[in-house]
Scaffold this active site. Sequence first.
Site, PDB file in Angstrom:
ATOM      1  N   ARG A   1       0.840  -1.295   0.186  1.00 10.61           N
ATOM      2  CA  ARG A   1       0.175   0.158  -0.016  1.00 10.61           C
ATOM      3  C   ARG A   1       0.797   1.195  -0.103  1.00 10.61           C
ATOM      4  O   ARG A   1       0.526   2.030  -0.611  1.00 10.61           O
ATOM      5  CB  ARG A   1      -0.816  -0.124   1.300  1.00 10.61           C
ATOM      6  CG  ARG A   1      -1.830   0.966   1.473  1.00 10.61           C
ATOM      7  CD  ARG A   1      -2.967   0.812   2.631  1.00 10.61           C
ATOM      8  NE  ARG A   1      -3.448   1.806   2.894  1.00 10.61           N
ATOM      9  CZ  ARG A   1      -3.268   2.709   3.872  1.00 10.61           C
ATOM     10  NH1 ARG A   1      -2.430   2.343   4.546  1.00 10.61           N
ATOM     11  NH2 ARG A   1      -3.858   3.799   4.190  1.00 10.61           N
TER      12      ARG A   1
ATOM     13  N   ASP B   1     -18.080   6.651  -0.155  1.00  7.59           N
ATOM     14  CA  ASP B   1     -18.331   5.963   1.122  1.00  7.59           C
ATOM     15  C   ASP B   1     -19.711   6.391   1.746  1.00  7.59           C
ATOM     16  O   ASP B   1     -20.521   5.386   1.966  1.00  7.59           O
ATOM     17  CB  ASP B   1     -17.357   5.946   2.059  1.00  7.59           C
ATOM     18  CG  ASP B   1     -15.891   5.841   1.466  1.00  7.59           C
ATOM     19  OD1 ASP B   1     -15.501   4.546   1.180  1.00  7.59           O
ATOM     20  OD2 ASP B   1     -15.592   6.710   1.142  1.00  7.59           O
TER      21      ASP B   1
ATOM     22  N   ARG C   1     -22.547   4.952  -0.679  1.00  5.92           N
ATOM     23  CA  ARG C   1     -22.804   3.457  -0.362  1.00  5.92           C
ATOM     24  C   ARG C   1     -23.412   3.292   0.998  1.00  5.92           C
ATOM     25  O   ARG C   1     -24.436   2.396   1.189  1.00  5.92           O
ATOM     26  CB  ARG C   1     -21.559   3.035  -0.387  1.00  5.92           C
ATOM     27  CG  ARG C   1     -20.758   2.809  -1.603  1.00  5.92           C
ATOM     28  CD  ARG C   1     -19.365   2.379  -1.459  1.00  5.92           C
ATOM     29  NE  ARG C   1     -18.785   2.323  -2.840  1.00  5.92           N
ATOM     30  CZ  ARG C   1     -17.502   2.181  -3.367  1.00  5.92           C
ATOM     31  NH1 ARG C   1     -16.622   2.222  -2.290  1.00  5.92           N
ATOM     32  NH2 ARG C   1     -17.044   1.919  -4.420  1.00  5.92           N
TER      33      ARG C   1
ATOM     34  N   HIS D   1     -10.687   8.054   3.534  1.00  3.65           N
ATOM     35  CA  HIS D   1     -11.458   7.394   2.378  1.00  3.65           C
ATOM     36  C   HIS D   1     -10.642   5.953   2.478  1.00  3.65           C
ATOM     37  O   HIS D   1      -9.579   6.002   1.865  1.00  3.65           O
ATOM     38  CB  HIS D   1     -11.164   7.870   1.084  1.00  3.65           C
ATOM     39  CG  HIS D   1     -11.762   7.207  -0.054  1.00  3.65           C
ATOM     40  ND1 HIS D   1     -12.654   6.511   0.149  1.00  3.65           N
ATOM     41  CD2 HIS D   1     -10.924   6.769  -1.193  1.00  3.65           C
ATOM     42  CE1 HIS D   1     -12.943   5.810  -1.359  1.00  3.65           C
ATOM     43  NE2 HIS D   1     -11.556   5.927  -1.826  1.00  3.65           N
TER      44      HIS D   1
HETATM   45  N1  LIG Z   1     -11.577   8.221  -4.635  1.00  2.00           N
HETATM   46  C1  LIG Z   1     -12.390   7.339  -5.074  1.00  2.00           C
HETATM   47  O1  LIG Z   1     -13.541   6.986  -4.144  1.00  2.00           O
HETATM   48  C2  LIG Z   1     -11.968   6.244  -6.101  1.00  2.00           C
HETATM   49  C3  LIG Z   1     -12.972   5.404  -6.557  1.00  2.00           C
HETATM   50  C4  LIG Z   1     -12.332   4.819  -7.625  1.00  2.00           C
HETATM   51  C5  LIG Z   1     -11.120   4.783  -8.091  1.00  2.00           C
HETATM   52  N2  LIG Z   1     -10.328   5.529  -7.503  1.00  2.00           N
HETATM   53  C6  LIG Z   1      -8.950   6.096  -7.979  1.00  2.00           C
HETATM   54  O2  LIG Z   1      -8.898   6.674  -9.062  1.00  2.00           O
HETATM   55  C7  LIG Z   1      -7.637   6.257  -9.903  1.00  2.00           C
HETATM   56  C8  LIG Z   1      -7.893   5.953 -11.265  1.00  2.00           C
HETATM   57  O3  LIG Z   1      -8.683   4.706 -11.451  1.00  2.00           O
HETATM   58  P1  LIG Z   1      -9.006   4.341 -12.712  1.00  2.00           P
HETATM   59  O4  LIG Z   1      -9.802   2.962 -12.594  1.00  2.00           O
HETATM   60  O5  LIG Z   1      -9.404   5.094 -13.759  1.00  2.00           O
HETATM   61  O6  LIG Z   1      -7.585   3.675 -13.451  1.00  2.00           O
HETATM   62  P2  LIG Z   1      -7.279   3.413 -14.602  1.00  2.00           P
HETATM   63  O7  LIG Z   1      -5.651   2.782 -14.693  1.00  2.00           O
HETATM   64  O8  LIG Z   1      -8.024   3.012 -15.776  1.00  2.00           O
HETATM   65  O9  LIG Z   1      -6.655   4.970 -15.438  1.00  2.00           O
HETATM   66  C9  LIG Z   1      -5.726   5.742 -14.801  1.00  2.00           C
HETATM   67  C10 LIG Z   1      -5.414   6.739 -15.963  1.00  2.00           C
HETATM   68  O10 LIG Z   1      -4.261   7.469 -15.449  1.00  2.00           O
HETATM   69  C11 LIG Z   1      -3.290   7.725 -16.651  1.00  2.00           C
HETATM   70  N3  LIG Z   1      -2.174   8.274 -16.136  1.00  2.00           N
HETATM   71  C12 LIG Z   1      -1.213   7.373 -15.504  1.00  2.00           C
HETATM   72  N4  LIG Z   1      -0.246   8.414 -15.038  1.00  2.00           N
HETATM   73  C13 LIG Z   1      -0.572   9.712 -15.439  1.00  2.00           C
HETATM   74  C14 LIG Z   1       0.134  10.905 -15.760  1.00  2.00           C
HETATM   75  N5  LIG Z   1       1.423  11.181 -15.230  1.00  2.00           N
HETATM   76  N6  LIG Z   1      -0.446  12.006 -16.321  1.00  2.00           N
HETATM   77  C15 LIG Z   1      -1.517  11.763 -16.739  1.00  2.00           C
HETATM   78  N7  LIG Z   1      -2.163  10.442 -16.808  1.00  2.00           N
HETATM   79  C16 LIG Z   1      -1.718   9.428 -16.239  1.00  2.00           C
HETATM   80  C17 LIG Z   1      -3.150   6.340 -17.179  1.00  2.00           C
HETATM   81  O11 LIG Z   1      -2.501   6.381 -18.602  1.00  2.00           O
HETATM   82  C18 LIG Z   1      -4.805   5.703 -17.165  1.00  2.00           C
HETATM   83  O12 LIG Z   1      -5.363   5.982 -18.335  1.00  2.00           O
HETATM   84  C19 LIG Z   1      -7.125   5.271  -9.039  1.00  2.00           C
HETATM   85  O13 LIG Z   1      -6.116   5.723  -8.181  1.00  2.00           O
HETATM   86  C20 LIG Z   1      -8.316   4.720  -8.251  1.00  2.00           C
HETATM   87  O14 LIG Z   1      -7.569   3.992  -7.129  1.00  2.00           O
HETATM   88  C21 LIG Z   1     -10.894   6.581  -6.573  1.00  2.00           C
END
Ligand SMILES: NC(=O)c1ccc[n+]([C@@H]2O[C@H](COP(=O)([O-])OP(=O)(O)OC[C@H]3O[C@@H](n4cnc5c(N)ncnc54)[C@H](O)[C@@H]3O)[C@@H](O)[C@H]2O)c1
Length: 314
Positions: A91, A151, A154, A178
Amino acid sequence: MKTSHKNKIVVIGAGNVGEAIAYTLMVRKQANDIVLVDVNEDRAKGAALDIAHGTSFFKQVWVRQGGYEECADAQLIIITAGIARKPGQTRLDLAKTNVSIVRSITENIMEYAVNPLILVVSNPADITTMAIWETSGLPANKVIGSGTSLDTARFRYILSSKLHVNIEDVNAYILGEHGDSQVPIWSSANIGGFSLDEYALQVGVALDREAIAQHTKNAGAEVIGLKGATFYGIAMAVSNIVEAIMKDDGALLPVSHVLDGSFGDWAGVAVSTVCRVGWGGIEQTLRISMDEGERASMDSSVKMLKEFWEQVKA
Ligand SMILES: NC(=O)c1ccc[n+]([C@@H]2O[C@H](COP(=O)([O-])OP(=O)(O)OC[C@H]3O[C@@H](n4cnc5c(N)ncnc54)[C@H](O)[C@@H]3O)[C@@H](O)[C@H]2O)c1
């Protein structure tokens, strides 16, 4: 292409989450110019085109791929970029990687934008919110973490299902991190003005609070286990925050930002509290009443975040 720069939102990271956010913003017409930025330009172009192809079924919204210069006149910048945890990755390693990604994105944004409003979704969301706040030098109320919005959604969904009541009548918050140390605020939760216990008694439902809290905490993992990723829920949670900002409607939302000195031991940490959100970002941080147990859980959630932040920075 002719573009309008009124109500422009830039979404950085066009993966599952960024794409679902852009789609939701388009369908709800929450901006008339939506720009997707991603290191993977093709991914951003593809996502933008796919959504743009459907705009003829809605009112005019421009959806397109772009670069960081688009941040110069954006009303809001949403950061969703990051990587998913790889097998064997801790993590802490994941947090360090995503913090370094969001720090470099923030430097790019600040090259073009003056006093922007940033909404942070990338995980671990409270930690990335602290990193973006620190790197940007922006006031704390301009760097909003989506925090426990999802959260809370949900939690309300689970309560409404258990109590067979319209979700709009469920007033209940999850605050704190979160993540695993999130805190359900049972003491002020109510169903249309009835205390939870009173309502449950009148409709003859037994509420197992521990089971509901656990179910809420595990809800993301449950979806990931079933379909591999979560994106619609967070997209709707983000869209709800966007609504409060763009309409300047003063909604009360459980979002994260770096707390100031008036919060005592909680100061300097990004954590979700109930905030009034509007055009300027977080316009007021409210103090919801909590019982002793909830306050102690909030204290340990903040302590955990503080210690984790120190480890990420080490
Ligand atoms: N806060 C919340 O409640 C919540 C909920 C779901 C997901 N998330 C988070 O959202 C984030 C994205 O999840 P996802 O499922 O879309 O992942 P994903 O892998 O589908 O997409 C991530 C995107 O980020 C891009 N990326 C990576 N490095 C980059 C950079 N330096 N500049 C620009 N773009 C860049 C990648 O090319 C990719 O398209 C993760 O950190 C995930 O844990 C948060």
